[in-house]
Design a protein around this motif. Structure first.
Motif, PDB file in Angstrom:
ATOM      1  N   GLY A  84      35.161  46.903  39.188  1.00 16.78           N
ATOM      2  CA  GLY A  84      36.026  47.111  38.033  1.00 16.78           C
ATOM      3  C   GLY A  84      37.178  45.965  37.865  1.00 16.78           C
ATOM      4  O   GLY A  84      38.272  46.091  37.927  1.00 16.78           O
ATOM      5  N   THR A  85      36.766  44.715  38.248  1.00 19.99           N
ATOM      6  CA  THR A  85      37.435  43.466  38.429  1.00 19.99           C
ATOM      7  C   THR A  85      37.751  42.800  36.842  1.00 19.99           C
ATOM      8  O   THR A  85      38.507  41.728  36.951  1.00 19.99           O
ATOM      9  N   GLY A  86      37.400  43.486  35.946  1.00 18.13           N
ATOM     10  CA  GLY A  86      37.600  42.870  34.631  1.00 18.13           C
ATOM     11  C   GLY A  86      36.888  41.695  34.202  1.00 18.13           C
ATOM     12  O   GLY A  86      37.361  40.924  33.203  1.00 18.13           O
ATOM     13  N   GLY A  87      35.697  41.364  34.910  1.00 13.30           N
ATOM     14  CA  GLY A  87      34.938  40.157  34.676  1.00 13.30           C
ATOM     15  C   GLY A  87      35.692  39.046  35.371  1.00 13.30           C
ATOM     16  O   GLY A  87      35.109  37.738  35.153  1.00 13.30           O
ATOM     17  N   LEU A  88      36.435  39.262  36.368  1.00 20.47           N
ATOM     18  CA  LEU A  88      37.051  38.004  37.122  1.00 20.47           C
ATOM     19  C   LEU A  88      36.051  37.157  37.668  1.00 20.47           C
ATOM     20  O   LEU A  88      35.870  35.925  37.515  1.00 20.47           O
ATOM     21  N   LEU A  89      35.045  37.800  38.351  1.00 17.80           N
ATOM     22  CA  LEU A  89      33.914  36.803  39.142  1.00 17.80           C
ATOM     23  C   LEU A  89      33.058  36.037  38.262  1.00 17.80           C
ATOM     24  O   LEU A  89      32.666  35.089  38.474  1.00 17.80           O
TER      25      LEU A  89
END
Length: 282
Positions: A69-74
């Protein structure tokens, strides 16, 4: 070997990626093995990426983003990571590709990197050096993600007919590569023309080159030598190469006739045909 406890997130984009992966995994209360089981990778691979010893892939990044659930960071970071792994002299070119509104390329002897299949790219990159070939191939393929943007660049490619006959990677690889070129038929943003042998003397005899056009910045011409690249915004050079490109496009076959030639070479030289879905068959 890099130790995870002394990993410096400011050392490189790869180190920063590993630092953020570890931080988000630990915040989720997961071990490397547990995260690996969720995203269908080994815990060992998770550890290698966290310690900047292994390159992440776009697919890996998307799965981990969803799991943590990183919000698309990686997923946002992976393009920067891949670009940082290119040879220093080529990193500026990858940046130009990422920013350009239009890319025009003329290739004398092989398919441009942005259009290559993985097997073809691997054969090109491994012709003299097998070191880290998996990672170097992944880095080249990652450049093609510019076509996945909401507004990808318009891409024009004039390819010498010689590139269709230069057997790189063997017949199967060439069949798939030519099928890849044919897959862009009907795509108004990726246009491929073949400069036939019958064109004779032409405006590109001095060699391959690329033109990059931007919304507000000056156009840039890029040429390449052994282990070095030469971008320039010199107005006279840009004007000369733009004129050369116009003449190359005029001498090349139409989009439709180019596709027919590619298809004929694929079938006659490499024994390939396309099925109903446009995929190559033996």
């Amino acid at each position: 070997m890099t130790h995870i406890n002394i990993l410096d997130p400011g050392a490189s984009p790869l180190d920063y990626y590993g630092f953020e992966l570890r931080r988000h995994r630990e915040a989720a209360g997961l071990t490397q093995k547990q995260l690996g089981e969720i995203v269908n990778y080994t815990g060992s691979l998770i550890g290698q990426i966290e310690t900047a010893r292994k390159l992440p892939t776009p697919t890996f990044s998307e799965r981990v983003d969803a799991a943590l659930g990183t919000g698309g960071l990686l997923t946002r970071l992976v393009d920067l990571v891949m670009r940082s792994q290119l040879p220093a002299w080529f990193q500026q070119v990858a940046e130009l590709e990422a920013r350009a509104l239009e890319i025009c390329t003329f290739q004398t002897h092989m398919v441009h990197g942005l259009l290559q299949t993985e097997a073809y790219a691997r054969a090109v990159l491994g012709s003299l050096d097998q070191t880290d070939l998996d990672d170097r191939t992944a880095v080249r393929m990652a450049r093609q993600r510019i076509f996945e943007k909401n507004e990808p660049p318009v891409f024009w490619a004039v390819i010498s007919e010689a590139a269709l006959h230069q057997e790189i990677g063997g017949p199967e690889t060439m069949r798939a590569q030519l099928a890849r070129l044919l897959s862009f038929e009907g795509n108004p943003r990726i246009n491929i023309q073949v400069l036939p042998y019958s064109a004779g003397a032409h405006a590109g005899l001095q060699g391959s080159f690329n033109l990059y056009r931007f919304a507000s910045d000056p156009d840039i011409v890029y040429t390449e030598g052994y282990g070095s690249g030469h971008p320039t915004a010199n107005p006279d050079t840009v004007k000369d190469c733009s004129l050369r490109y116009d003449h190359l496009q005029a001498a090349a076959l139409s989009l439709r006739d180019s596709a027919e030639l590619i298809r004929r070479v694929m079938e006659e030289r490499y024994g390939g045909q396309l099925d109903a879905d446009g995929d190559p068959v033996a």
